[in-house]
Scaffold this motif. Structure first.
Motif, PDB file in Angstrom:
ATOM      1  N   ARG A 220       0.850  -1.134   0.027  1.00 59.39           N
ATOM      2  CA  ARG A 220       0.230  -0.270  -0.024  1.00 59.39           C
ATOM      3  C   ARG A 220       0.867   1.103   0.130  1.00 59.39           C
ATOM      4  NH1 ARG A 220      -4.425  -2.120   4.547  1.00 59.39           N
ATOM      5  NH2 ARG A 220      -4.976  -3.784   3.588  1.00 59.39           N
ATOM      6  N   HIS A 221       2.176   1.324   0.156  1.00 55.01           N
ATOM      7  CA  HIS A 221       2.981   2.378   0.099  1.00 55.01           C
ATOM      8  C   HIS A 221       3.830   2.270  -1.356  1.00 55.01           C
ATOM      9  CE1 HIS A 221       2.058   1.547   4.326  1.00 55.01           C
ATOM     10  NE2 HIS A 221       2.375   2.919   4.533  1.00 55.01           N
ATOM     11  N   PRO A 222       3.694   3.056  -2.056  1.00 53.34           N
ATOM     12  CA  PRO A 222       4.369   3.176  -3.539  1.00 53.34           C
ATOM     13  C   PRO A 222       5.701   3.204  -3.550  1.00 53.34           C
ATOM     14  CG  PRO A 222       2.190   4.602  -3.351  1.00 53.34           C
ATOM     15  CD  PRO A 222       2.415   4.062  -2.291  1.00 53.34           C
ATOM     16  N   ASP A 255       4.510   9.664   4.477  1.00 57.55           N
ATOM     17  CA  ASP A 255       3.443   8.483   4.331  1.00 57.55           C
ATOM     18  C   ASP A 255       3.984   7.384   3.222  1.00 57.55           C
ATOM     19  OD1 ASP A 255       2.639   9.571   1.873  1.00 57.55           O
ATOM     20  OD2 ASP A 255       0.620   9.229   2.232  1.00 57.55           O
ATOM     21  N   GLY A 257       3.948   7.645   0.257  1.00 62.83           N
ATOM     22  CA  GLY A 257       2.856   7.815  -1.073  1.00 62.83           C
ATOM     23  C   GLY A 257       1.504   7.061  -0.645  1.00 62.83           C
ATOM     24  N   TYR A 258       1.201   6.564   0.523  1.00 61.20           N
ATOM     25  CA  TYR A 258       0.024   5.806   0.795  1.00 61.20           C
ATOM     26  C   TYR A 258      -1.106   6.614   0.229  1.00 61.20           C
ATOM     27  CZ  TYR A 258      -3.037   3.089   3.527  1.00 61.20           C
ATOM     28  OH  TYR A 258      -4.248   2.392   4.053  1.00 61.20           O
ATOM     29  N   THR A 259      -0.975   7.894   0.657  1.00 61.49           N
ATOM     30  CA  THR A 259      -2.257   8.797   0.085  1.00 61.49           C
ATOM     31  C   THR A 259      -2.280   9.131  -1.050  1.00 61.49           C
ATOM     32  OG1 THR A 259      -1.503  10.826   1.253  1.00 61.49           O
ATOM     33  CG2 THR A 259      -3.116   9.456   2.645  1.00 61.49           C
ATOM     34  N   ALA A 260      -1.195   8.857  -1.868  1.00 61.80           N
ATOM     35  CA  ALA A 260      -1.123   9.531  -3.288  1.00 61.80           C
ATOM     36  C   ALA A 260      -1.800   8.603  -4.127  1.00 61.80           C
ATOM     37  CB  ALA A 260       0.404   9.647  -3.666  1.00 61.80           C
ATOM     38  N   VAL A 261      -2.278   7.351  -3.865  1.00 59.54           N
ATOM     39  CA  VAL A 261      -2.961   6.668  -4.749  1.00 59.54           C
ATOM     40  C   VAL A 261      -4.012   6.611  -5.016  1.00 59.54           C
ATOM     41  CG1 VAL A 261      -3.213   4.113  -5.081  1.00 59.54           C
ATOM     42  CG2 VAL A 261      -1.312   4.775  -3.912  1.00 59.54           C
TER      43      VAL A 261
END
Ligand SMILES: NC(=O)c1ccc[n+]([C@@H]2O[C@H](COP(=O)([O-])OP(=O)(O)OC[C@H]3O[C@@H](n4cnc5c(N)ncnc54)[C@H](O)[C@@H]3O)[C@@H](O)[C@H]2O)c1
Length: 261
Positions: A220-222, A255, A257-261
């Protein structure tokens, strides 16, 4: 970089994980640190590490939900170190096992909200009272779960961290409007490998081993890895420092990139 020389900081939940790393990095940057935790031995251990490295720290037992104890903690900071410049509202609980609203209990909801949100309100209130003459920095540890909802994360955890996000902005605007030089910001970590997360084995999804849990969360973390406590502590130290003098009411998202997806 990000020097916090001459500053006095209180870090709640400083006995473990993000709170421990934040206490240690603040001390390394030159701050005097009051490490508090409901787990007294853990707080003492963090303070001992700081002192062994030549820093300044002491520990106190604190249940952050106890309003009266906040006065004791700020008084101790003032009597030992002379002032208060930084409060890190970090103490929190994950609420593992309460991810299903249909099966969750009101008792669990209230418990999580009292630690993760009510106590941040209490900390902000006390810090504003103490800092309003000289200014300071209040840093509230929210989460990516204060921005988006997440699989396996309970309603109370999401709601509490969302509450921290907007409480932060309210206090920042209040202080700015009254001319108090108090900056108030929230930090939003992605998944960080600390006891809060590692103890979720067997509870989140179908994972039964540490490796399975890590792999499930890494997906879940890019950026391709989980965070470590120091990733967040560096952000905390930045917000505590004068380098962040134009930041208030902001959300520092760390994060992977967690919230970038
Ligand atoms: N680990 C993550 O993935 C993650 C992600 C986003 C946000 N956070 C937030 O970061 C903060 C720190 O979490 P962590 O991962 O380091 O967890 P942790 O479990 O390693 O540390 C939390 C600390 O808070 C203390 N604590 C719990 N209840 C308390 C109370 N009532 N009064 C005082 N201290 C209390 C615990 O004793 C512990 O030392 C929490 O607010 C958490 O919600 C963590």
């Amino acid at each position: 970089m990000n020097r916090v020389d001459e500053k006095v900081a209180i870090v709640t939940g400083g006995g473990s994980g993000i709170g421990e790393a934040s206490s240690e990095l603040l001390a390394e940057g030159g701050a005097s640190v009051v490490v508090t935790d409901i787990n007294e031995e853990a707080a003492e251990h963090t303070a001992d590490i700081i002192k062994q490295r030549g820093g300044r720290a002491f520990s106190m037992h604190q249940d952050v939900t106890d309003e009266g104890r906040w006065q004791d903690v700020v008084e101790a900071a003032a009597s030992k170190f002379g002032k208060l410049n930084v409060l890190v509202n970090n103490a929190g609980v994950g609420g593992v096992g309460t991810d299903n609203i249909e099966e969750s209990s009101f008792e669990d909801w209230r418990n999580i909200m009292s630690i993760n949100l009510d106590a941040v309100y209490l900390g902000c209130k006390k810090a504003v009272e103490v800092m309003k003459e000289e200014g300071g920095s209040i840093i509230n540890i929210s989460s990516v779960m204060g921005i988006v909802a997440g699989v396996g994360v309970g309603p109370a955890y999401n709601a509490s961290k969302g509450g921290v996000r907007l409480l932060t902005k309210q206090v920042a605007v209040y202080c700015g409007t009254l001319g108090y030089k108090i900056r108030v910001n929230s930090v939003h970590p992605g998944f960080i490998w600390t006891p809060m997360i590692s103890t979720a084995i067997g509870v989140v999804g179908d994972v039964t081993t540490e490796e399975e849990l890590k792999q499930m969360l890494i997906m879940r973390h890019p950026i391709g890895r989980l965070g470590v406590a120091e990733d967040i502590a560096k952000g905390v130290r930045y917000l505590a420092s004068d380098d962040a003098s134009f930041m208030t009411g902001s959300e520092l998202v760390i994060d992977g990139g967690y919230t970038a997806v």
